[in-house]
Enzyme design. Structure first.
Site, PDB file in Angstrom:
ATOM      1  N   ARG A 256      29.362 -12.481  10.217  1.00 53.78           N
ATOM      2  CA  ARG A 256      28.159 -13.271   9.913  1.00 53.78           C
ATOM      3  C   ARG A 256      28.276 -14.666  10.508  1.00 53.78           C
ATOM      4  O   ARG A 256      29.336 -15.302  10.380  1.00 53.78           O
ATOM      5  CB  ARG A 256      27.982 -13.380   8.397  1.00 53.78           C
TER       6      ARG A 256
ATOM      7  N   LYS B 224      23.781  -4.071 -10.202  1.00 53.80           N
ATOM      8  CA  LYS B 224      24.300  -2.900  -9.461  1.00 53.80           C
ATOM      9  C   LYS B 224      23.376  -1.698  -9.670  1.00 53.80           C
ATOM     10  O   LYS B 224      23.207  -0.873  -8.761  1.00 53.80           O
ATOM     11  CB  LYS B 224      25.749  -2.616  -9.865  1.00 53.80           C
TER      12      LYS B 224
ATOM     13  N   TYR C  92      37.976 -10.207  -0.638  1.00 50.02           N
ATOM     14  CA  TYR C  92      39.183  -9.812  -1.388  1.00 50.02           C
ATOM     15  C   TYR C  92      39.406  -8.291  -1.310  1.00 50.02           C
ATOM     16  O   TYR C  92      40.504  -7.836  -0.975  1.00 50.02           O
ATOM     17  CB  TYR C  92      39.021 -10.262  -2.847  1.00 50.02           C
ATOM     18  N   LEU C  93      38.368  -7.529  -1.586  1.00 51.95           N
ATOM     19  CA  LEU C  93      38.505  -6.080  -1.441  1.00 51.95           C
ATOM     20  C   LEU C  93      38.205  -5.644  -0.011  1.00 51.95           C
ATOM     21  O   LEU C  93      38.861  -4.753   0.540  1.00 51.95           O
ATOM     22  CB  LEU C  93      37.563  -5.352  -2.415  1.00 51.95           C
TER      23      LEU C  93
HETATM   24  P1  NDP Z   1      34.519 -11.522  -2.570  1.00 47.40           P
HETATM   25  O1  NDP Z   1      34.189 -12.614  -3.532  1.00 47.40           O
HETATM   26  O2  NDP Z   1      35.867 -11.538  -1.965  1.00 47.40           O
HETATM   27  O3  NDP Z   1      33.395 -11.527  -1.428  1.00 47.40           O
HETATM   28  C1  NDP Z   1      33.303 -10.460  -0.537  1.00 47.40           C
HETATM   29  C2  NDP Z   1      32.448 -10.806   0.632  1.00 47.40           C
HETATM   30  O4  NDP Z   1      31.110 -10.992   0.250  1.00 47.40           O
HETATM   31  C3  NDP Z   1      32.787 -12.098   1.354  1.00 47.40           C
HETATM   32  O5  NDP Z   1      33.950 -11.983   2.092  1.00 47.40           O
HETATM   33  C4  NDP Z   1      31.544 -12.273   2.212  1.00 47.40           C
HETATM   34  O6  NDP Z   1      31.629 -11.475   3.378  1.00 47.40           O
HETATM   35  C5  NDP Z   1      30.474 -11.610   1.341  1.00 47.40           C
HETATM   36  N1  NDP Z   1      29.507 -12.593   0.861  1.00 47.40           N
HETATM   37  C6  NDP Z   1      29.666 -13.486  -0.131  1.00 47.40           C
HETATM   38  N2  NDP Z   1      28.546 -14.219  -0.259  1.00 47.40           N
HETATM   39  C7  NDP Z   1      27.682 -13.771   0.687  1.00 47.40           C
HETATM   40  C8  NDP Z   1      26.357 -14.124   1.065  1.00 47.40           C
HETATM   41  N3  NDP Z   1      25.709 -15.104   0.447  1.00 47.40           N
HETATM   42  N4  NDP Z   1      25.791 -13.464   2.088  1.00 47.40           N
HETATM   43  C9  NDP Z   1      26.447 -12.476   2.725  1.00 47.40           C
HETATM   44  N5  NDP Z   1      27.709 -12.102   2.405  1.00 47.40           N
HETATM   45  C10 NDP Z   1      28.303 -12.743   1.404  1.00 47.40           C
HETATM   46  O7  NDP Z   1      34.239 -10.093  -3.269  1.00 47.40           O
HETATM   47  P2  NDP Z   1      35.243  -9.184  -4.072  1.00 47.40           P
HETATM   48  O8  NDP Z   1      36.105  -8.448  -3.127  1.00 47.40           O
HETATM   49  O9  NDP Z   1      35.870  -9.977  -5.170  1.00 47.40           O
HETATM   50  O10 NDP Z   1      34.228  -8.147  -4.775  1.00 47.40           O
HETATM   51  C11 NDP Z   1      33.811  -6.960  -4.145  1.00 47.40           C
HETATM   52  C12 NDP Z   1      33.297  -5.991  -5.216  1.00 47.40           C
HETATM   53  O11 NDP Z   1      34.355  -5.657  -6.116  1.00 47.40           O
HETATM   54  C13 NDP Z   1      32.160  -6.519  -6.077  1.00 47.40           C
HETATM   55  O12 NDP Z   1      31.214  -5.506  -6.307  1.00 47.40           O
HETATM   56  C14 NDP Z   1      32.826  -6.887  -7.381  1.00 47.40           C
HETATM   57  O13 NDP Z   1      31.961  -6.804  -8.505  1.00 47.40           O
HETATM   58  C15 NDP Z   1      33.943  -5.869  -7.460  1.00 47.40           C
HETATM   59  N6  NDP Z   1      35.107  -6.364  -8.217  1.00 47.40           N
HETATM   60  C16 NDP Z   1      35.631  -5.594  -9.216  1.00 47.40           C
HETATM   61  C17 NDP Z   1      36.736  -6.031  -9.934  1.00 47.40           C
HETATM   62  C18 NDP Z   1      37.332  -5.152 -10.966  1.00 47.40           C
HETATM   63  O14 NDP Z   1      38.310  -5.551 -11.626  1.00 47.40           O
HETATM   64  N7  NDP Z   1      36.825  -3.963 -11.156  1.00 47.40           N
HETATM   65  C19 NDP Z   1      37.361  -7.329  -9.665  1.00 47.40           C
HETATM   66  C20 NDP Z   1      36.771  -8.035  -8.554  1.00 47.40           C
HETATM   67  C21 NDP Z   1      35.670  -7.555  -7.880  1.00 47.40           C
HETATM   68  P3  NDP Z   1      32.161 -11.959   4.803  1.00 47.40           P
HETATM   69  O15 NDP Z   1      33.460 -11.263   4.957  1.00 47.40           O
HETATM   70  O16 NDP Z   1      31.117 -11.494   5.752  1.00 47.40           O
HETATM   71  O17 NDP Z   1      32.280 -13.451   4.766  1.00 47.40           O
END
Ligand code: NDP
Length: 312
Positions: A35, A138, A14-15
């Site tokens: 991956r 974190k 998402y980000l």
């Molecule tokens: P997503 O849920 O979209 O996941 C991001 C990526 O994580 C996926 O695309 C995948 O990468 C990778 N991933 C997930 N599971 C695994 C695994 N088991 N092994 C390896 N890679 C994995 O993340 P977000 O974008 O929602 O979140 C990113 C950050 O932003 C986080 O730290 C979150 O806490 C923070 N956040 C903050 C918010 C706020 O309001 N401040 C709101 C939402 C998120 P790949 O592309 O390789 O498949």
């Protein structure tokens, strides 16, 4: 000095996908971890291919293959990790410990930005349970980074606009209501909202900025530091209609958590800390931090009002 080469991990997320776009737009040689676990997820594959066609390099690697992580980080100067950290979607923050180890072993990385992008975990020691786990995890990653002596920048992005503004700050809603809205307490606690694209832009802006090495970059666009009532007021003005307001006390909000599943409880406790405790605005940025809109005034950030116009 040329622009740093950047590896983005979680680049289809998402980000992460916005970080890839911003990195390419700012002229960085951009590498994305591809991956094998993505398998036949056609949406992710299509996105990866579209990034490749825009000039990004796809690097094969996996968290279950440590050497592949070492080889991937050897290709670049800067690593940005945007691995998942939202329990209602997926939570993999601690996997980054392997990445920290790989960056240490590779020895070439000039800056690492771990997956943070929310409230500053260093200021969340009194966070509400069970949501505290996000900040604790974190902090575990931060400790590993600092013990390994890896130069870092932590990005404290505050509230993602898509989640918080879209739902007028109500948990479980991502579209603004047109009839009624639940107001948290008196509704006057201020929070900070940043669009996901702006988060990506500020993040990419900072990676080659010597002022932010080993610091926290706080995203506090001044026009977007608003209370829930102010956000609702902007929406009401846009749709030309006053919403019915239902006040929810802190006690009732906390009580409403108990019948929910764990992932929802984590999310709700974050909303509690933001909306009732004011955890994003109840401190001044100290010497360990800098504020993004001051460092990068050239970024024409999206205001809450402009963001809300999308939903009219
Ligand atoms: P997503 O849920 O979209 O996941 C991001 C990526 O994580 C996926 O695309 C995948 O990468 C990778 N991933 C997930 N599971 C695994 C695994 N088991 N092994 C390896 N890679 C994995 O993340 P977000 O974008 O929602 O979140 C990113 C950050 O932003 C986080 O730290 C979150 O806490 C923070 N956040 C903050 C918010 C706020 O309001 N401040 C709101 C939402 C998120 P790949 O592309 O390789 O498949």
């Amino acid at each position: 000095m040329g622009k740093s080469k950047v590896l983005i991990i979680g680049g289809t997320g998402y980000l992460g996908k916005r970080l890839v776009k911003a990195s390419l737009a700012h002229g960085h040689q951009t590498y994305i971890l591809h991956r094998p676990e993505v398998g036949v997820d056609i949406e992710k594959i299509e996105l990866l291919i579209s990034f490749k066609m825009q000039g990004a390099h796809l690097v094969h690697g996996s968290f279950s293959n440590y050497n592949s992580l070492v080889e991937a980080v050897k290709l670049v100067d800067v690593v940005i990790c945007a691995i998942s950290g939202v329990h209602i979607r997926s939570h993999s923050i601690l996997l980054q410990l392997k990445l920290v180890q790989a960056i240490k072993e590779a020895g070439n990385v000039k800056r690492f930005l771990p997956s943070e992008f929310g409230a500053d975990p260093a200021r969340m020691q009194n966070a509400t349970e069970p949501g505290k786990v996000t900040f604790d995890d974190k902090m575990v990653v931060r400790k590993a980074i600092e013990e390994a002596g890896i130069p870092f920048t932590y990005v404290s992005a505050n509230c993602f606009a898509g989640y918080f503004i879209g739902g007028l700050c109500q948990f479980g809603k991502i579209l603004p209501s047109r009839d009624s809205v639940v107001i948290h307490g008196n509704g006057n606690i201020k929070a900070i909202y940043v669009t996901e694209d702006d988060i990506a832009t500020y993040t990419i802006k900072t990676i080659d900025d010597p002022r932010t090495v080993n610091k926290t970059l706080y995203l506090r666009p001044p026009k977007n530091i608003l209370s829930q009532r102010q956000v609702v007021g902007i929406w009401e003005k846009l749709i030309g209609k006053e919403l019915q307001k239902v006040t929810l006390s802190k006690e009732d909000f906390l009580a409403s958590m108990k019948d929910l599943d764990y992932a929802q409880q984590v999310g709700l406790s974050h909303y509690h800390d933001v909306c009732y405790e004011g955890c994003l605005t109840n401190f001044e940025i100290g010497d360990e931090g800098d504020e993004a809109s001051q460092l990068y005034p050239e970024v024409n950030y999206t205001t809450v009002e402009d963001f809300l116009k999308r939903y009219v």
